[in-house]
Design an enzyme around this catalytic site. Structure first.
Site, PDB file in Angstrom:
ATOM      1  N   GLU A   1       0.835  -1.211   0.000  1.00 56.99           N
ATOM      2  CA  GLU A   1       0.000   0.000   0.000  1.00 56.99           C
ATOM      3  C   GLU A   1       0.864   1.253   0.000  1.00 56.99           C
ATOM      4  O   GLU A   1       0.561   2.231  -0.685  1.00 56.99           O
ATOM      5  CB  GLU A   1      -0.972   0.002   1.187  1.00 56.99           C
ATOM      6  CG  GLU A   1      -1.970  -1.154   1.221  1.00 56.99           C
ATOM      7  CD  GLU A   1      -2.750  -1.351  -0.075  1.00 56.99           C
ATOM      8  OE1 GLU A   1      -2.876  -0.391  -0.856  1.00 56.99           O
ATOM      9  OE2 GLU A   1      -3.205  -2.485  -0.320  1.00 56.99           O
TER      10      GLU A   1
ATOM     11  N   ASP B   1       3.651  -4.627  -5.402  1.00 53.36           N
ATOM     12  CA  ASP B   1       4.079  -5.938  -4.888  1.00 53.36           C
ATOM     13  C   ASP B   1       5.601  -6.009  -4.778  1.00 53.36           C
ATOM     14  O   ASP B   1       6.147  -6.447  -3.762  1.00 53.36           O
ATOM     15  CB  ASP B   1       3.614  -7.062  -5.835  1.00 53.36           C
ATOM     16  CG  ASP B   1       2.137  -7.412  -5.651  1.00 53.36           C
ATOM     17  OD1 ASP B   1       1.546  -7.024  -4.624  1.00 53.36           O
ATOM     18  OD2 ASP B   1       1.575  -8.084  -6.550  1.00 53.36           O
TER      19      ASP B   1
HETATM   20 ZN   LIG Z   1      -2.679  -2.577  -4.609  1.00 54.89          ZN
END
Ligand SMILES: [Zn+2]
Length: 691
Positions: free
Chosen positions: A528, A592
Site C-alpha cells: 500500500e 508488490d
Molecule cells: Zn494494490
C-alpha cells in the site's frame, strides 16, 4: 440498483471496488440453500501447504502453494478460491451470525435497522409473490417519455429513485489539482459487459459472449413483460448503443493516467460538447448543488454520447434505459430473473457452477449497504484493541524501511529523494475501523420490501456524496467496510487503509515469528505504501495533488524501470493464449515488488534489534525462507479459466501465481535464501527493480 461504495477508489490490494460490473448477483435456489456453518479459521504459515516435490528455484509458487492448491478445489459457488477467500468466507459467516441475531431479536435501533434489511433480503416468498411488480412503475416512467428532450430529466430521476446510472457516470471527487476541494464530476460509463473490449474485440471468444449477452437481454426483457419480437429488437438496440459508448471509452490502462481523467469545464462548455442532453435538467434532477465548474473526465466521450443520442431513436433509448433498470434489479427479483442474471454473469462470464446461497448474498449486500452499522458490532466481537496497537507498530517499522529504501536508490537524485521523503512524511494511516461511524438515519428500511430498501440505500449514498460538494474533505472517511479482507491506498488522500477484516491469519498472527508476519501483513503494508510511488501515485504529491515533483532525469529513470516490469508481466500467460496486460497491472506489480523490499528491510531491522539472525531456523526453515513462504502462501489460489479471462481484461492485479513468481524472481534475496543460482527461473539475470 447501484449499491456500491467508493466508485472512484482505484488502488486496493485485491479486486478494486467497481472493477467488476455491479458485482452482480450470485443467487441461490433459496428453498434448498445450504445451512450456514462456521468455516475453520485459516492458518498462517501452513507447512502442509508446501509441495516439497517442486523446486523453489524453478517455480516457487508451486513449492509454497502446491499442496494447498491440490487440497482446496474451487467450491461450486465460487469462481476462484484462495487464502483471501478462506478468510472472507469466515468473516462473512461471522457477520451473518450478527445479522441473523439482529433480524430475530434486535437489541438496539441500529440492530433493528440492519436486521430488518437482512430479513427483507432473505424473504424470498415476498420476492416470488411480487415478480416484476417492483420495477413496473420505473419502466412505465421510461415509457412515458414523449421526446428526447425529456431524456436528461428521466436519467436524473432514475439515478435518484431507482439507483440506476445510464450512459455515463456521475460522482463527487477530490479535485486532483486541489485535494482540499470536493467537486462534481462526470465520466465515461453506460456499459454492462465487464470492459469496452467485450464489445469491440473481433474474435470467436468475444463474439460468443456477445451472443450470450444478447440472449440474456432477451430473457430478462421478456420476463419484464415484452414480447419475444420486441425483446429481440430492444436487445439489438441496447447492443448498438453500448457498442458506440464502448468505442468512445478510453481503455482501462490509459485511465491510470490522472491527466486522462481530468478536464475542468463550465456547465456551458459541457453543454457545448453534448447539446442533445440537457445537463441542467439532469443535474437539478439529481439535486446536485449548483457549481460553476465540474470535472468532465473524458470530454471526447461526451461528444460521442451526443452522437449516440442524435443517431438513436427515442424507442431505442427507452429500450436501453429499461434494460439497465431490469438488469440492475434482476438479482433481487423473483427466481426467473435471479436465475437469468446468475446464468450470464456468474456462470457464463466467471465459470461459477452453482448459485451462491442466499444467506451469503444477503450478508454481502447488507455489508455493502449498511457496512458501518453492522461493522460496529462486528469489530466489537472480532477485533481486539491490541491488534490495532501492534499494527501501528508494524506500520511505523515499514515507514522507516521505506525511508531507508528511498535513501539507498542508486537511480534517484538527492533532489527527488528529498521530495519523495516529504511525500512519505505526509502519509496518514487508518487501521481497523472508522473513528466516527456513518449516520444511517436517512436510510428507510422496511422488513417487507427489499427492492424499496435497496433504493433507499442508493438514494442515501447519492445524497451522502452530493453533500460533500464544497465542504472540507473528511480525512476520517473509509472506502471499505470493517470486515473487508482487503486494503487500499488513496492517492488524493495520501493515506493507507487496513480494515479489521484483513488483520487476522493468514495475514497477521502474533503467535508467529516476525519473519512470518513481515512476509504476510508486512508486505501488504509495504504494498500500500509503494502505491504512493507507483506509475499513478508518483504523479501525486504528499498533499494529494497531481503535481510533478521529479527531475526529468529521475522521471525517465523511473519510466525505464517500470517499462521493465511492463514487459515482464506482459509475458505472463494466466490462460493459454491470454497474456496479462503489463500496463494495466503496472501499479499493482510495482506495489508488490516494492512492498517485499520494504518488508524485508523492516524484518532485518527487527531481527537486529532482537539480536537474531535471518539464518536462524524454526521448523526446519530459516527466517529468510519463512518470510518468502509466508508471502507466497498469501497468494495460494485456484481460479476458473473464465474468471481468469475476465480478470486479465479488468483486474489491475496479477493472478496469485504471478504475484508470487513475478516478485521473487526480481528479488535477489529470494535466490540467496533458497540457494538458487543465477540463470534459474526464480533468479534470472534480467530482473526488474523500481523501488
Ligand atoms: Zn494494490
Amino acid at each position: 440498483m447501484r449499491v456500491a461504495r467508493s466508485a472512484w477508489l482505484a488502488t486496493a490490494l485485491l479486486l478494486c471496488a467497481g472493477a467488476l460490473p455491479a458485482q452482480s448477483s450470485p443467487s441461490a435456489d433459496t428453498k434448498t440453500s445450504e445451512t450456514p456453518t462456521e468455516p475453520k479459521a485459516p492458518r498462517s504459515f501452513d507447512l502442509s501447504a508446501i509441495d516439497k516435490t517442486a523446486d523453489p528455484c524453478v517455480d516457487f509458487y508451486a513449492y509454497a502453494c502446491g499442496n494447498w492448491r491440490k487440497a482446496n478445489p474451487i467450491p461450486a459457488d465460487q469462481s476462484r478460491w484462495g487464502r483471501f477467500n478462506e478468510l472472507s468466507e469466515r468473516n462473512r459467516y461471522l457477520l451473518y451470525v450478527d445479522l441473523k441475531r439482529a433480524a430475530d431479536a434486535p437489541k438496539t435501533p441500529l440492530q433493528r435497522k440492519y436486521g430488518d434489511f437482512f430479513a427483507a433480503c432473505m424473504n424470498t416468498d415476498q420476492a416470488e409473490a411480487l415478480g416484476d411488480k417492483p420495477i413496473l412503475p420505473v419502466l412505465q416512467r421510461i415509457d412515458s417519455m414523449a421526446d428526447k428532450k425529456q431524456l436528461a430529466a428521466t436519467i436524473g430521476w432514475l439515478e435518484v429513485e431507482d439507483g440506476t446510472s445510464a450512459l455515463f457516470r456521475f460522482g463527487v471527487q477530490q479535485d486532483q489539482k486541489d485535494s482540499s476541494q470536493q467537486i462534481e464530476g462526470v465520466g465515461q460509463g453506460g456499459l454492462t459487459l465487464p470492459d469496452r473490449d467485450y464489445y469491440l474485440e473481433d474474435n470467436p471468444h468475444m463474439q460468443q459472449i456477445r451472443t450470450q449477452y444478447h440472449d440474456y437481454m432477451v430473457k430478462v426483457l421478456t420476463l419484464a413483460g415484452e414480447s419475444d419480437e420486441q425483446a429481440q429488437k430492444d436487445a439489438g438496440e441496447v447492443m448498438e448503443i453500448e457498442t458506440a459508448l464502448a468505442k468512445a471509452s478510453l481503455p482501462r490502462a490509459e485511465l491510470r493516467d490522472p491527466d486522462k481523467r481530468y478536464h475542468i469545464m463550465s456547465l456551458a462548455d459541457l453543454q457545448g460538447l453534448d447539446p442533445t442532453f440537457d445537463w441542467s435538467a439532469y443535474l437539478s434532477g439529481i439535486h446536485a448543488p449548483k457549481v460553476d465548474t465540474l470535472n468532465v473526465a473524458q470530454p471526447d466521450f461526451f461528444k460521442a454520447e451526443n452522437q449516440v443520442l442524435s443517431d438513436q431513436s427515442l424507442e431505442a433509448l427507452k429500450a436501453y434505459l429499461k434494460f439497465h433498470v431490469v438488469n440492475g434489479a434482476a438479482p433481487w427479483l423473483s427466481q426467473p430473473f435471479e436465475n437469468a442474471s446468475f446464468e450470464f454473469f456468474q456462470k457464463t462470464l466467471q465459470g461459477q457452477d452453482v448459485q451462491t446461497p442466499r444467506w451469503k448474498r444477503c450478508t454481502q449486500i447488507t455489508d455493502r449497504s449498511l457496512g458501518e452499522a453492522v461493522g460496529q458490532d462486528w469489530v466489537n466481537e472480532n477485533f481486539p484493541p491490541q491488534n490495532k496497537e501492534s499494527m501501528e507498530q508494524l506500520v511505523a517499522a515499514l515507514k522507516k524501511a521505506l525511508a531507508q529504501d528511498i535513501q539507498s536508490l542508486p537511480w534517484m537524485s538527492d533532489d527527488t529523494k528529498k521530495q519523495a521523503e516529504e511525500k512519505l512524511a505526509e502519509f496518514r494511516q487508518k487501521i481497523g475501523y472508522p473513528e466516527k461511524w456513518r449516520d444511517y438515519s436517512a436510510v428507510h428500511v422496511t422488513r417487507t420490501d427489499f427492492i424499496a430498501d435497496l433504493r433507499s440505500v442508493d438514494k442515501y449514498e447519492l445524497n451522502y456524496e452530493l453533500n460533500k460538494v464544497g465542504k472540507p474533505v473528511d480525512e476520517k472517511e473509509w472506502g471499505m467496510t470493517p470486515p473487508t479482507v482487503n486494503a487500499y491506498y488513496d492517492p488524493p488522500m495520501n493515506d493507507i487503509n487496513f480494515p479489521a477484516g484483513i488483520l487476522q491469519p493468514p495475514f497477521y498472527d502474533f503467535s508467529k515469528d516476525p519473519a512470518v508476519n513481515f512476509g504476510a501483513i508486512g508486505v501488504v503494508i509495504g504494498h500500500e505504501m509503494t502505491h504512493g510511488f507507483d506509475d499513478e501515485g508518483s504523479k501525486y504529491d504528499g498533499h494529494g495533488n497531481v503535481k510533478n515533483w521529479w527531475t526529468p532525469q529521475d522521471r525517465s529513470a523511473f519510466d525505464q524501470r517500470t517499462d521493465c516490469e511492463v514487459k515482464e508481466y506482459s509475458g505472463f500467460e494466466p490462460v493459454p493464449g491470454v497474456n496479462l496486460n503489463g500496463k494495466l497491472t503496472l501499479g499493482e506489480n510495482t506495489a508488490d515488488n516494492g512492498g517485499i523490499h520494504i518488508a524485508w528491510q523492516a524484518l532485518q531491522d527487527t531481527l537486529a534489534k532482537q539480536g537474531k539472525s535471518i539464518d536462524e531456523k524454526i521448523d526446519g526453515y530459516t527466517e529468510a525462507q519463512r518470510f518468502f513462504i509466508a508471502y507466497g502462501q498469501v497468494w495460494c489460489q485456484n481460479i476458473r479459466d473464465q474468471a481468469s479471462r475476465v480478470a486479465a481484461k479488468v483486474d489491475p492485479h496479477s493472478p496469485g501465481m504471478f504475484r508470487v513468481n513475478g516478485v521473487v524472481r526480481n528479488f535477489d534475496e529470494f535466490g540467496k535464501a533458497f540457494g538458487c543460482h543465477q540463470g534459474q527461473p526464480m533468479m534470472p539475470t534480467d530482473a526488474c527493480r523500481v523501488w
